[in-house]
Design a protein around this motif. Structure first.
Motif, PDB file in Angstrom:
ATOM      1  N   THR A  22       0.774  -1.112  -0.124  1.00  0.00           N
ATOM      2  CA  THR A  22       0.107  -0.002   0.085  1.00  0.00           C
ATOM      3  C   THR A  22       0.949   1.232  -0.004  1.00  0.00           C
ATOM      4  O   THR A  22       0.764   2.000  -0.800  1.00  0.00           O
ATOM      5  CB  THR A  22      -0.961  -0.011   1.323  1.00  0.00           C
ATOM      6  OG1 THR A  22      -1.716  -1.221   1.147  1.00  0.00           O
ATOM      7  CG2 THR A  22      -1.728   1.188   1.207  1.00  0.00           C
ATOM      8  N   GLN A  23       1.839   1.302   0.889  1.00  0.00           N
ATOM      9  CA  GLN A  23       2.747   2.361   1.100  1.00  0.00           C
ATOM     10  C   GLN A  23       3.563   2.595  -0.292  1.00  0.00           C
ATOM     11  O   GLN A  23       3.781   3.588  -1.002  1.00  0.00           O
ATOM     12  CB  GLN A  23       3.883   2.143   2.304  1.00  0.00           C
ATOM     13  CG  GLN A  23       3.216   2.433   3.610  1.00  0.00           C
ATOM     14  CD  GLN A  23       4.037   2.108   4.502  1.00  0.00           C
ATOM     15  OE1 GLN A  23       5.208   1.776   4.254  1.00  0.00           O
ATOM     16  NE2 GLN A  23       3.556   2.287   5.786  1.00  0.00           N
ATOM     17  N   GLY A  24       4.016   1.426  -1.109  1.00  0.00           N
ATOM     18  CA  GLY A  24       4.767   1.650  -2.183  1.00  0.00           C
ATOM     19  C   GLY A  24       3.725   1.925  -3.456  1.00  0.00           C
ATOM     20  O   GLY A  24       4.255   2.736  -4.288  1.00  0.00           O
ATOM     21  N   VAL A  25       2.436   1.724  -3.413  1.00  0.00           N
ATOM     22  CA  VAL A  25       1.695   2.347  -4.575  1.00  0.00           C
ATOM     23  C   VAL A  25       1.445   3.666  -4.278  1.00  0.00           C
ATOM     24  O   VAL A  25       1.503   4.693  -5.132  1.00  0.00           O
ATOM     25  CB  VAL A  25       0.068   1.591  -4.421  1.00  0.00           C
ATOM     26  CG1 VAL A  25      -0.803   2.246  -5.569  1.00  0.00           C
ATOM     27  CG2 VAL A  25       0.398  -0.009  -4.826  1.00  0.00           C
ATOM     28  N   LYS A  26       1.265   3.962  -2.926  1.00  0.00           N
ATOM     29  CA  LYS A  26       1.282   5.552  -2.783  1.00  0.00           C
ATOM     30  C   LYS A  26       2.517   6.324  -3.218  1.00  0.00           C
ATOM     31  O   LYS A  26       1.994   7.319  -3.573  1.00  0.00           O
ATOM     32  CB  LYS A  26       0.780   5.721  -1.299  1.00  0.00           C
ATOM     33  CG  LYS A  26       0.406   7.206  -0.823  1.00  0.00           C
ATOM     34  CD  LYS A  26       0.255   7.474   0.639  1.00  0.00           C
ATOM     35  CE  LYS A  26      -0.157   8.796   1.010  1.00  0.00           C
ATOM     36  NZ  LYS A  26      -0.419   9.054   2.580  1.00  0.00           N
ATOM     37  N   ARG A  27       3.483   5.860  -2.825  1.00  0.00           N
ATOM     38  CA  ARG A  27       4.688   6.382  -2.961  1.00  0.00           C
ATOM     39  C   ARG A  27       4.894   6.632  -4.730  1.00  0.00           C
ATOM     40  O   ARG A  27       5.723   7.430  -5.125  1.00  0.00           O
ATOM     41  CB  ARG A  27       5.990   5.772  -2.455  1.00  0.00           C
ATOM     42  CG  ARG A  27       7.294   6.544  -2.331  1.00  0.00           C
ATOM     43  CD  ARG A  27       8.325   5.584  -1.706  1.00  0.00           C
ATOM     44  NE  ARG A  27       7.996   5.357  -0.345  1.00  0.00           N
ATOM     45  CZ  ARG A  27       7.718   4.098   0.136  1.00  0.00           C
ATOM     46  NH1 ARG A  27       7.790   3.125  -0.860  1.00  0.00           N
ATOM     47  NH2 ARG A  27       7.471   3.950   1.263  1.00  0.00           N
ATOM     48  N   SER A  28       4.485   5.535  -5.295  1.00  0.00           N
ATOM     49  CA  SER A  28       4.730   5.340  -6.801  1.00  0.00           C
ATOM     50  C   SER A  28       3.886   6.399  -7.438  1.00  0.00           C
ATOM     51  O   SER A  28       4.129   7.135  -8.371  1.00  0.00           O
ATOM     52  CB  SER A  28       4.439   4.096  -7.029  1.00  0.00           C
ATOM     53  OG  SER A  28       5.216   2.853  -6.916  1.00  0.00           O
ATOM     54  N   ARG A  29       2.477   6.748  -6.887  1.00  0.00           N
ATOM     55  CA  ARG A  29       1.945   7.824  -7.349  1.00  0.00           C
ATOM     56  C   ARG A  29       2.573   9.200  -7.432  1.00  0.00           C
ATOM     57  O   ARG A  29       2.702  10.442  -8.161  1.00  0.00           O
ATOM     58  CB  ARG A  29       0.454   8.029  -6.764  1.00  0.00           C
ATOM     59  CG  ARG A  29      -0.230   6.449  -7.137  1.00  0.00           C
ATOM     60  CD  ARG A  29      -1.607   6.569  -6.484  1.00  0.00           C
ATOM     61  NE  ARG A  29      -2.464   5.446  -6.660  1.00  0.00           N
ATOM     62  CZ  ARG A  29      -3.717   5.323  -6.215  1.00  0.00           C
ATOM     63  NH1 ARG A  29      -4.296   5.986  -5.150  1.00  0.00           N
ATOM     64  NH2 ARG A  29      -4.549   4.130  -6.497  1.00  0.00           N
ATOM     65  N   GLU A  30       2.871   9.662  -5.949  1.00  0.00           N
ATOM     66  CA  GLU A  30       3.709  10.888  -5.800  1.00  0.00           C
ATOM     67  C   GLU A  30       4.985  10.807  -6.604  1.00  0.00           C
ATOM     68  O   GLU A  30       5.184  12.057  -7.176  1.00  0.00           O
ATOM     69  CB  GLU A  30       4.140  10.748  -4.398  1.00  0.00           C
ATOM     70  CG  GLU A  30       2.940  10.896  -3.207  1.00  0.00           C
ATOM     71  CD  GLU A  30       3.272  10.916  -1.858  1.00  0.00           C
ATOM     72  OE1 GLU A  30       4.385  10.528  -1.520  1.00  0.00           O
ATOM     73  OE2 GLU A  30       2.483  10.908  -0.896  1.00  0.00           O
ATOM     74  N   ASN A  31       5.847   9.808  -6.820  1.00  0.00           N
ATOM     75  CA  ASN A  31       6.745   9.936  -7.549  1.00  0.00           C
ATOM     76  C   ASN A  31       6.459  10.195  -9.036  1.00  0.00           C
ATOM     77  O   ASN A  31       7.321  10.608  -9.810  1.00  0.00           O
ATOM     78  CB  ASN A  31       7.562   8.546  -7.538  1.00  0.00           C
ATOM     79  CG  ASN A  31       8.241   8.438  -6.063  1.00  0.00           C
ATOM     80  OD1 ASN A  31       8.388   9.388  -5.135  1.00  0.00           O
ATOM     81  ND2 ASN A  31       8.888   7.082  -5.826  1.00  0.00           N
ATOM     82  N   GLN A  32       5.368   9.639  -9.594  1.00  0.00           N
ATOM     83  CA  GLN A  32       4.954   9.690 -10.876  1.00  0.00           C
ATOM     84  C   GLN A  32       4.929  11.282 -11.262  1.00  0.00           C
ATOM     85  O   GLN A  32       5.048  11.758 -12.144  1.00  0.00           O
ATOM     86  CB  GLN A  32       3.807   9.002 -11.155  1.00  0.00           C
ATOM     87  CG  GLN A  32       3.317   9.162 -12.609  1.00  0.00           C
ATOM     88  CD  GLN A  32       4.233   8.775 -13.612  1.00  0.00           C
ATOM     89  OE1 GLN A  32       5.224   7.714 -13.443  1.00  0.00           O
ATOM     90  NE2 GLN A  32       4.356   9.432 -14.886  1.00  0.00           N
TER      91      GLN A  32
END
Length: 223
Positions: free
Chosen positions: A169-179
Motif C-alpha cells: 500500500t505504501q509502495g503504491v502511494k509512493r509510486s503515485r507521488e513519484n510519478q
C-alpha cells in the motif's frame, strides 16, 4: 519630614526560558530587529514554502538514486523468498484447485452411476467457488511469505501478510507521488536539478555544522 532612601532600585531577576537564552548575551538579543505581526507571518510563509521545496528536492534526489540503482542491478526476487512462496502455494492453491476438480468428478459420478441429480447452480457454485479460492490462494501465498531473506516467518503467515500488505500500500502511494514528481521533472533542465540538489546539500551541511557549534558552545557555557 520623611527621608527618602538613596539606595538604587534593585533590577528584577532575569528569567531564562531556554538554554539558548543563557548562552546568548542580553546585549545581543536587545539589538535584534523586532518584526511586527505582518512581517512574522510573511517570514513564516516563506519558511514553509522553502521547507516544501526542500522536501520535493529530497524526494527527487531519492528518485534519481533509486533509478540509478535499478539501472545497475537487475530487480529479482531472492531465491529463498521465491522458495517460500512456492511452498505456500502447495496447500493454499493445490488443495482448493484439486478440490474443485474432485467436486466436479463427484457430481458426475453420483449423477451417472447413483442416479443422484444436483441442480446445475449447485454444481457450478461448488466448482467455481473452489477455483476462485485457489486463485486467491496464489495472492495469499505471495503476500504471506516472509520477504526478508534471513527470516522464515510463521506457518500461516498472518503477521507477514499484514506487513507485506502495508508495504504494498505504501509502495503504491509512493509510486503515485513519484510519478507526479517525474512529470514535473520532464520540463526542467538536468543542470538546474543538479544545482538545486547541490545547493540543498550545502545548506543542510551548514545547518548541521551550525547546530554542532551551538551545542559545543552551550556545553562550554554550562560546564
Amino acid at each position: 519630614e520623611q527621608q527618602t532612601s538613596s539606595a538604587p532600585p534593585v533590577a528584577p531577576p532575569t528569567n531564562y526560558d531556554r538554554a539558548a537564552d543563557l548562552a546568548t548575551p542580553l546585549s545581543a538579543t536587545s539589538t535584534e530587529p523586532q518584526m511586527n505581526a505582518g512581517q512574522r507571518a510573511l517570514a513564516q510563509m516563506r519558511a514553509e514554502r522553502q521547507t516544501k521545496k526542500d522536501d520535493e528536492l529530497r524526494r527527487i534526489a531519492e528518485i534519481r538514486e533509486m533509478d540509478a540503482q535499478v539501472a545497475e542491478e537487475s530487480a529479482a526476487i531472492p531465491e529463498r523468498v521465491a522458495q517460500r512462496m512456492g511452498k505456500r502455494m502447495v496447500p493454499f492453491v493445490g488443495i482448493p484447485l484439486f478440490g474443485g476438480m474432485g467436486a466436479f468428478v463427484a457430481f458426475w459420478y453420483f449423477a451417472t452411476y447413483k442416479g443422484v441429480e444436483f441442480e446445475p447452480v449447485v454444481v457450478a457454485a461448488a466448482t467455481i467457488g473452489l477455483l476462485a479460492v485457489s486463485l486467491l490462494g496464489i495472492t495469499y501465498s505471495v503476500l504471506s511469505a516472509s520477504w526478508d531473506d534471513d527470516r522464515e516467518g510463521g506457518a500461516l503467515g498472518v503477521e507477514e501478510f499484514k506487513k507485506n500488505v502495508g508495504s504494498v500500500t505504501q509502495g503504491v502511494k509512493r509510486s503515485r507521488e513519484n510519478q507526479l514528481l517525474r512529470e514535473r521533472m520532464i520540463g526542467l533542465p538536468e543542470a538546474e536539478i543538479e544545482a538545486a540538489i547541490k545547493d540543498l546539500e550545502m545548506r543542510e551541511a551548514r545547518e548541521m555544522k551550525r547546530a554542532e557549534t551551538l551545542k559545543e558552545k552551550m556545553e562550554k557555557e554550562l560546564s
